[in-house]
Design a protein around this motif. Structure first.
Motif, PDB file in Angstrom:
ATOM      1  N   ALA A   1       0.828  -1.281  -0.049  1.00  0.00           N
ATOM      2  CA  ALA A   1      -0.049  -0.258   0.478  1.00  0.00           C
ATOM      3  C   ALA A   1       0.732   1.860  -0.197  1.00  0.00           C
ATOM      4  O   ALA A   1       1.185   2.471  -0.312  1.00  0.00           O
ATOM      5  CB  ALA A   1      -1.017   0.182   1.274  1.00  0.00           C
ATOM      6  N   LEU A   2       2.071   1.234   0.878  1.00  0.00           N
ATOM      7  CA  LEU A   2       3.022   2.590   0.696  1.00  0.00           C
ATOM      8  C   LEU A   2       3.800   2.618  -1.013  1.00  0.00           C
ATOM      9  O   LEU A   2       3.562   4.275  -0.871  1.00  0.00           O
ATOM     10  CB  LEU A   2       3.790   2.226   2.255  1.00  0.00           C
ATOM     11  CG  LEU A   2       4.823   3.400   1.959  1.00  0.00           C
ATOM     12  CD1 LEU A   2       4.029   4.470   2.632  1.00  0.00           C
ATOM     13  CD2 LEU A   2       5.599   3.063   3.338  1.00  0.00           C
ATOM     14  N   LEU A   3       3.763   1.626  -1.055  1.00  0.00           N
ATOM     15  CA  LEU A   3       4.439   1.912  -2.502  1.00  0.00           C
ATOM     16  C   LEU A   3       4.060   1.827  -3.858  1.00  0.00           C
ATOM     17  O   LEU A   3       4.130   2.851  -4.578  1.00  0.00           O
ATOM     18  CB  LEU A   3       4.972   0.583  -3.030  1.00  0.00           C
ATOM     19  CG  LEU A   3       6.664  -0.197  -2.110  1.00  0.00           C
ATOM     20  CD1 LEU A   3       7.031  -0.953  -2.204  1.00  0.00           C
ATOM     21  CD2 LEU A   3       7.658   1.250  -2.233  1.00  0.00           C
ATOM     22  N   THR A   4       2.293   1.693  -3.690  1.00  0.00           N
ATOM     23  CA  THR A   4       1.856   1.993  -4.706  1.00  0.00           C
ATOM     24  C   THR A   4       0.755   3.202  -4.879  1.00  0.00           C
ATOM     25  O   THR A   4       0.101   3.794  -5.095  1.00  0.00           O
ATOM     26  CB  THR A   4       0.633   0.717  -4.411  1.00  0.00           C
ATOM     27  OG1 THR A   4      -0.069   0.770  -3.524  1.00  0.00           O
ATOM     28  CG2 THR A   4       1.207  -0.605  -5.250  1.00  0.00           C
ATOM     29  N   THR A   5       0.768   3.981  -3.386  1.00  0.00           N
ATOM     30  CA  THR A   5      -0.138   5.242  -2.435  1.00  0.00           C
ATOM     31  C   THR A   5       1.313   6.849  -3.521  1.00  0.00           C
ATOM     32  O   THR A   5       2.201   6.785  -3.623  1.00  0.00           O
ATOM     33  CB  THR A   5       0.073   5.243  -0.853  1.00  0.00           C
ATOM     34  OG1 THR A   5      -0.580   4.597  -0.747  1.00  0.00           O
ATOM     35  CG2 THR A   5      -0.734   6.749  -1.166  1.00  0.00           C
ATOM     36  N   LYS A   6      -0.195   6.991  -4.049  1.00  0.00           N
ATOM     37  CA  LYS A   6       0.257   8.563  -4.988  1.00  0.00           C
ATOM     38  C   LYS A   6      -0.667   9.655  -4.926  1.00  0.00           C
ATOM     39  O   LYS A   6      -1.756   9.420  -4.413  1.00  0.00           O
ATOM     40  CB  LYS A   6       0.255   8.579  -6.683  1.00  0.00           C
ATOM     41  CG  LYS A   6       1.908   7.813  -6.850  1.00  0.00           C
ATOM     42  CD  LYS A   6       2.548   7.104  -8.096  1.00  0.00           C
ATOM     43  CE  LYS A   6       3.291   6.415  -8.728  1.00  0.00           C
ATOM     44  NZ  LYS A   6       4.040   6.110 -10.034  1.00  0.00           N
ATOM     45  N   MET A   7       0.006  10.809  -4.386  1.00  0.00           N
ATOM     46  CA  MET A   7      -1.110  11.871  -4.450  1.00  0.00           C
ATOM     47  C   MET A   7      -1.705  12.275  -5.942  1.00  0.00           C
ATOM     48  O   MET A   7      -1.259  12.334  -6.991  1.00  0.00           O
ATOM     49  CB  MET A   7      -0.346  13.004  -3.863  1.00  0.00           C
ATOM     50  CG  MET A   7      -1.969  14.284  -3.737  1.00  0.00           C
ATOM     51  SD  MET A   7      -0.320  16.039  -2.894  1.00  0.00           S
ATOM     52  CE  MET A   7      -1.304  17.080  -3.027  1.00  0.00           C
TER      53      MET A   7
END
Length: 217
Positions: A78-84
């Motif tokens: 989830a951290l690596l695929t999260t983008k603003m």
């Protein structure tokens, strides 16, 4: 081999060692209480008989080690695929990243400070490109909390510099058709040659004007 009891001397701890041991017992007991209070009732019953606080985490690792590994992988993904997403609040986005990092820390997956900052900067939209350049060129060293404050200030500046949205009023165009009342009725073409009051007349020459199309009276 027999050992003479007289040669064996019993060890007697010093006063400082006794004080240190008593202090450790109190601290360990306090740690056991904190750990037990954070557990569910079933886990409390299984761990309250343990003599030291060190044994409790080791027992939990044996019980939930596989689940802990799966949870760690889920949070990392989830951290690596999260983008603003463009248009969202930078505050909400950074707080979400911080929450995921806290979960990883709880799961014993600690990420260093520099990598945390890079994760945030590399996932910002293009509107923060100038901020990222300034951060790298000036070799800024900020914590996540201070970075959040700087990004919020930059976000407010970007909003002030953005051009206002054009207001398009709904107006009738020149090609708009006129009301039905202004329309003129089209008249059907009227037959001229060889017709009289809608009745076809025989062709011939008129006795007076000698022109074709009139009948002889």
């Amino acid at each position: 081999m027999l050992v003479d009891k007289c040669l064996v001397k019993s060890y007697e701890p010093t006063d400082d060692e006794i004080k240190t041991y008593d202090k450790w017992i109190k601290v360990d007991e306090m740690a056991r209480c904190y750990i037990l209070s954070s557990m569910a009732n079933v886990l409390q019953y299984e761990h309250q008989s343990m003599t030291t606080a060190y044994d409790m985490p080791e027992s939990l690792k044996e019980m939930f080690g596989e689940q802990n590994c799966a949870a760690k992988q889920t949070v990392m993904k989830a951290l690596l695929t999260t983008k603003m997403v463009k248009g969202t609040s930078v505050r909400e986005y950074v707080l979400k990243i911080m929450s995921l990092l806290n979960e990883l820390e709880i799961l014993s997956a600690v990420i260093d400070k520099e990598s945390q900052i890079k994760m945030v900067l590399q996932t910002l939209p293009d509107s923060f490109q100038q901020f990222c350049l300034n951060y790298n060129m000036n070799k800024m060293d900020l914590s996540l909390t201070k970075l959040l404050n700087e990004l919020q200030t930059t976000e407010s500046i970007i909003k002030q510099q953005a051009p206002p949205a054009a207001f398009m009023a709904d107006r009738p165009s020149a090609s708009t058709s006129k009301p039905k009342g202004d329309k003129k009725k089209k008249k059907k073409p009227r037959k001229v040659s060889g017709a009289y009051d809608g009745v076809d007349m025989p062709k011939g020459k008129y006795s007076h004007c000698k022109q074709p199309g009139h009948y002889k009276k």
